[in-house]
Design an enzyme around this catalytic site. Structure first.
Site, short mmCIF file in Angstrom:
data_model
loop_
_atom_site.label_atom_id
_atom_site.label_comp_id
_atom_site.label_asym_id
_atom_site.label_seq_id
_atom_site.Cartn_x
_atom_site.Cartn_y
_atom_site.Cartn_z
N ASP A 121 16.92 49.12 58.83
CA ASP A 121 17.88 49.85 57.96
C ASP A 121 17.73 51.00 59.15
O ASP A 121 18.51 52.25 58.55
CB ASP A 121 16.97 50.47 56.76
CG ASP A 121 15.56 50.32 56.90
OD1 ASP A 121 15.01 50.60 58.01
OD2 ASP A 121 14.53 50.95 55.67
N ARG A 122 16.87 51.77 60.22
CA ARG A 122 17.52 52.19 60.67
C ARG A 122 17.90 52.04 61.93
O ARG A 122 18.67 50.86 62.84
CB ARG A 122 15.85 52.86 61.30
CG ARG A 122 14.80 53.56 60.46
CD ARG A 122 13.60 53.71 61.48
NE ARG A 122 12.95 53.78 60.83
CZ ARG A 122 12.04 54.71 60.58
NH1 ARG A 122 11.75 55.44 61.98
NH2 ARG A 122 10.65 54.87 59.88
N LYS B 192 19.21 52.85 52.83
CA LYS B 192 19.31 52.91 54.40
C LYS B 192 19.63 52.34 55.64
O LYS B 192 19.28 50.86 54.79
CB LYS B 192 19.19 53.95 55.92
CG LYS B 192 17.37 54.08 55.90
CD LYS B 192 16.13 54.91 57.19
CE LYS B 192 14.97 54.50 57.11
NZ LYS B 192 13.86 54.28 55.96
N ASP C 106 15.85 48.85 63.74
CA ASP C 106 14.21 48.91 63.30
C ASP C 106 14.56 47.11 63.01
O ASP C 106 14.80 46.58 62.48
CB ASP C 106 13.51 49.82 63.04
CG ASP C 106 14.63 50.14 61.68
OD1 ASP C 106 15.05 49.57 61.32
OD2 ASP C 106 12.89 50.79 60.30
N GLU D 220 16.02 62.76 59.29
CA GLU D 220 15.55 62.47 60.87
C GLU D 220 15.82 61.44 61.45
O GLU D 220 15.23 61.05 62.97
CB GLU D 220 15.13 64.11 61.18
CG GLU D 220 13.94 63.64 60.52
CD GLU D 220 12.19 62.68 61.15
OE1 GLU D 220 12.90 62.74 62.07
OE2 GLU D 220 12.26 62.31 59.67
N ASP E 290 13.56 45.92 59.87
CA ASP E 290 13.41 45.92 59.20
C ASP E 290 15.41 46.63 58.92
O ASP E 290 16.23 46.37 57.85
CB ASP E 290 13.38 45.71 57.42
CG ASP E 290 13.16 47.44 57.13
OD1 ASP E 290 12.79 48.67 58.58
OD2 ASP E 290 13.23 47.36 56.25
N SER F 17 8.93 47.24 58.33
CA SER F 17 9.57 48.38 58.96
C SER F 17 9.77 48.31 60.25
O SER F 17 9.49 47.97 61.08
CB SER F 17 10.14 49.37 58.19
OG SER F 17 11.39 50.60 59.07
N HIS F 18 9.53 49.94 61.03
CA HIS F 18 9.56 50.24 62.30
C HIS F 18 8.00 50.27 62.55
O HIS F 18 7.26 50.44 63.90
CB HIS F 18 9.68 51.39 62.25
CG HIS F 18 8.71 52.17 61.50
ND1 HIS F 18 8.43 53.06 60.08
CD2 HIS F 18 8.02 53.40 62.18
CE1 HIS F 18 7.96 54.07 60.26
NE2 HIS F 18 7.06 54.29 61.20
N ARG G 280 3.64 64.87 62.00
CA ARG G 280 4.46 64.86 62.00
C ARG G 280 4.88 66.66 62.22
O ARG G 280 4.41 67.21 60.91
CB ARG G 280 5.42 64.30 61.52
CG ARG G 280 5.14 62.65 61.14
CD ARG G 280 6.65 62.05 61.13
NE ARG G 280 6.51 60.17 60.21
CZ ARG G 280 5.86 59.52 60.98
NH1 ARG G 280 6.06 59.87 62.29
NH2 ARG G 280 5.84 58.57 61.02
N LYS H 249 7.26 46.03 50.10
CA LYS H 249 7.83 46.90 48.64
C LYS H 249 9.19 46.13 47.39
O LYS H 249 9.50 45.31 48.35
CB LYS H 249 8.88 47.91 49.42
CG LYS H 249 10.15 47.58 50.30
CD LYS H 249 10.79 48.54 51.30
CE LYS H 249 11.80 48.09 52.46
NZ LYS H 249 12.26 49.83 52.58
#
Ligand code: VG1
Ligand code: CO
Length: 550
Positions: A288-289, A383, A284, A371, A286, A120-121, A503, A133
């Protein structure tokens, strides 16, 4: 061609995190590392059937974000699947499928599940990260029970079953065969595009481009490029060049495909120019963002979710209204205010898309968001970056208003939730764990304490009981909640591959429209100071400030 049984040894640490198993490429390329994880997954899936052969005769979907090692991993997984009872694999051409596209294909073709190859990111390339995944038959990320079962089995695995067949041609559409298994190489975009056509008014969007509406979508050299090109430039008539960095590259061309104003600085710069396009967006690794940007105006993901909720009926796919909404715990409460006014159920889940699956499946919610630049809906179980872009385009088309004017109007009506996330990256794991442990230990004595003008009213470690299946997930983040609704939240990332990432999420509400135009960091500086006072971040980490503030 024959199926071989090969002895293997367990690897420590093959436990999936927030979203799948992510490790350095150098870890994944160790002999048997990927094989072990996939064999285990196939074993666990097979064991989920009454006869220990649940996958026999079933279809799996397979594809990834095109990062380094994607193509090699695809061949390995095909050979394992062929030796473990899978009847058919639907493989995205070139090994390419975005995360939301995998979800769409699983659902539309009623597949048993799917495997997504992506970190992903996280950065890509030979020195970057790789990931894998599993998504279940609903199209959504495996739940915790399944990922834990997979992890437990990785620790005792002794044998691989794999075909010694030659590689298949993953760039050629159509049917091929490995052992008794069919490999059906499919167009990665078609199923996904069909879902988008069902949700959005493509004629409205076509009309916008005909009238000269200008858009810049930065695919960050990641997998969103082919999707955005096919739909925006191909189908909707946006001019060529609307989608930039549109070819998926194995190392993302050196970009960090984590769409926020820091990593997508080139897009931000374009949106600040005098000749800026009307609308900008980035995705991103993949796809999804999403980050959505107006002219010289950045939208926070939490606000994006709130606005989508408020205006959903303008979109054909949601014209009958929403069933409910859900947000992850650290996501701001902006959407809660909209849900309250609209009389919608609103759920607060732990971080990670897997927690939305049951709510979506049970028909309790229609929109979800995090977020971390993630928004999505019941159309798939992930997402979805391009979906969010089309949603925001449609909002502008239907209202004739700019991004900035939509957001400012929203703040006037509902108030503004000032929001920021501070990431402290690369902390020593023991230091990060001690920080969280000490915070946890302090929870009982914190409530009632005064911090400047605020009194702390609740301090806890967020725990979630799934309202659908009753499963409980504890230790999902330390929450400090103040008497004015302000929140300070601490959690450790579950997607990183180097040291620990802390975070820190800060939020406060501002109802007064005269005070809604402050720069975000100063507006939240008091809360940052509270976080420092309570957790001693700089002293413990030696870091003067966060690595990234978004
Ligand atoms: C991060 C985000 C989380 C998101 C997850 C996967 O997790 O905070 O909201 O669901 O990444 O997103 P963490 O554990 O690092 O905070 V993606 O697009 O990287 O699959
Ligand atoms: Co992603």
């Amino acid at each position: 061609m024959a199926i071989q049984t090969i002895p293997t040894q367990p690897f420590a640490g093959q436990r999936p995190g927030t979203s799948g198993l992510r490790k350095k490429v150098t870890a994944f390329t160790q002999s048997h590392y990927l094989e072990n994880f996939v064999q285990t997954l196939l074993d666990v899936l097979n064991a989920s059937g009454p006869d220990g052969q649940a996958l026999t005769g079933q279809t799996l979907v397979l594809g990834g974000d095109g990062r380094f090692y994607n193509r090699t991993a695809v061949q390995t997984i095909l050979k394992l699947a062929a030796a473990n009872g899978v009847a058919r694999v639907l493989l995205g051409r070139g090994g390419i499928l975005s995360t939301p596209a995998v979800s769409a294909v699983i659902r539309r073709r009623q597949a048993f599940g799917g495997i997504v190859l992506s970190a992903s990111h996280n950065p890509g390339g030979p020195d970057g990260d790789f990931g894998i995944k599993y998504n279940a038959g609903n199209g959504g990320p495996a739940n915790e029970a399944l990922t834990e079962a997979v992890y437990a089995r990785t620790q005792v695995l002794r044998e691989l079953r794999i075909s010694d067949a030659p590689d298949v041609d993953i760039d050629r559409l159509g049917l091929q065969q490995i052992e008794k298994m069919q490999v059906d190489v499919i167009d990665p975009v078609a199923d996904y595009a069909a879902v988008m056509r069902e949700l959005f008014d493509f004629d409205l969007l076509r009309g916008m481009f005909q009238r000269g509406f200008r858009v810049r979508v930065d695919a960050m050299n990641a997998v969103g490029g082919p999707y955005a090109r096919a739909i925006l430039e191909g189908e909707l008539g946006a001019p060529a060049g609307t989608v930039v960095n549109a070819e998926p590259l194995e190392d993302f061309g050196g970009l960090h495909p984590d769409p926020n104003p820091v990593n997508a600085e080139d897009l931000i710069a374009h949106m600040q120019r005098p000749d800026a396009p009307d609308f900008g967006a980035a995705m991103d690794g993949d796809a999804d963002r999403n980050m959505v940007v107006g002219r010289n105006f950045v939208v926070t993901p939490s606000d994006s979710l709130a606005l989508m909720t408020a205006h959903a009926r303008l979109i054909p796919g949601y014209k009958d209204g929403l069933l409910g909404v859900a947000r992850s715990m650290p996501t701001s409460a902006a959407v809660d205010r909209v849900a309250k006014v609209m009389g919608l159920p609103c759920f607060e889940t732990p971080t990670g898309w897997k927690f939305f699956g049951n709510l979506l499946d049970a028909g309790r919610v229609s929109l979800c968001g995090e977020e971390s630049y993630g928004t999505g809906s019941s159309h798939v179980r992930e997402k979805d970056g391009l979906w969010a872009i089309l949603f925001w385009l449609s909002l502008q088309g239907a209202t004739g208003r700019s991004v900035e004017s939509l957001v400012r109007e929203h703040w006037r009506i509902y108030g503004r939730n000032y929001y920021t996330r501070h990431d402290y990256e690369g902390i020593a794991v023991d230091v990060a764990q001690a920080l969280m442990q000490d915070l946890r230990a302090a929870l009982p004595v914190l409530p009632g304490r005064q911090f400047g003008t605020r009194r702390l009213v609740l301090a806890d470690d967020f725990a979630y009981t799934d309202p659908v299946d009753g499963s409980v997930s504890g230790q999902q983040g330390i929450r400090l909640i103040f008497d004015d609704g302000a929140r300070v939240i601490f959690r450790l990332s579950g997607t990183g591959t180097e040291g620990a990432t802390l975070r820190l999420y800060l939020e406060r509400y501002e109802a007064d429209s005269a005070k809604q135009d402050q720069p975000v960091q100063p507006a939240l500086a008091e809360l940052a100071a509270v976080a420092e006072q309570v957790a001693g971040i700089s002293g413990r980490t030696g870091m003067a400030g966060p690595t990234v503030a978004t």
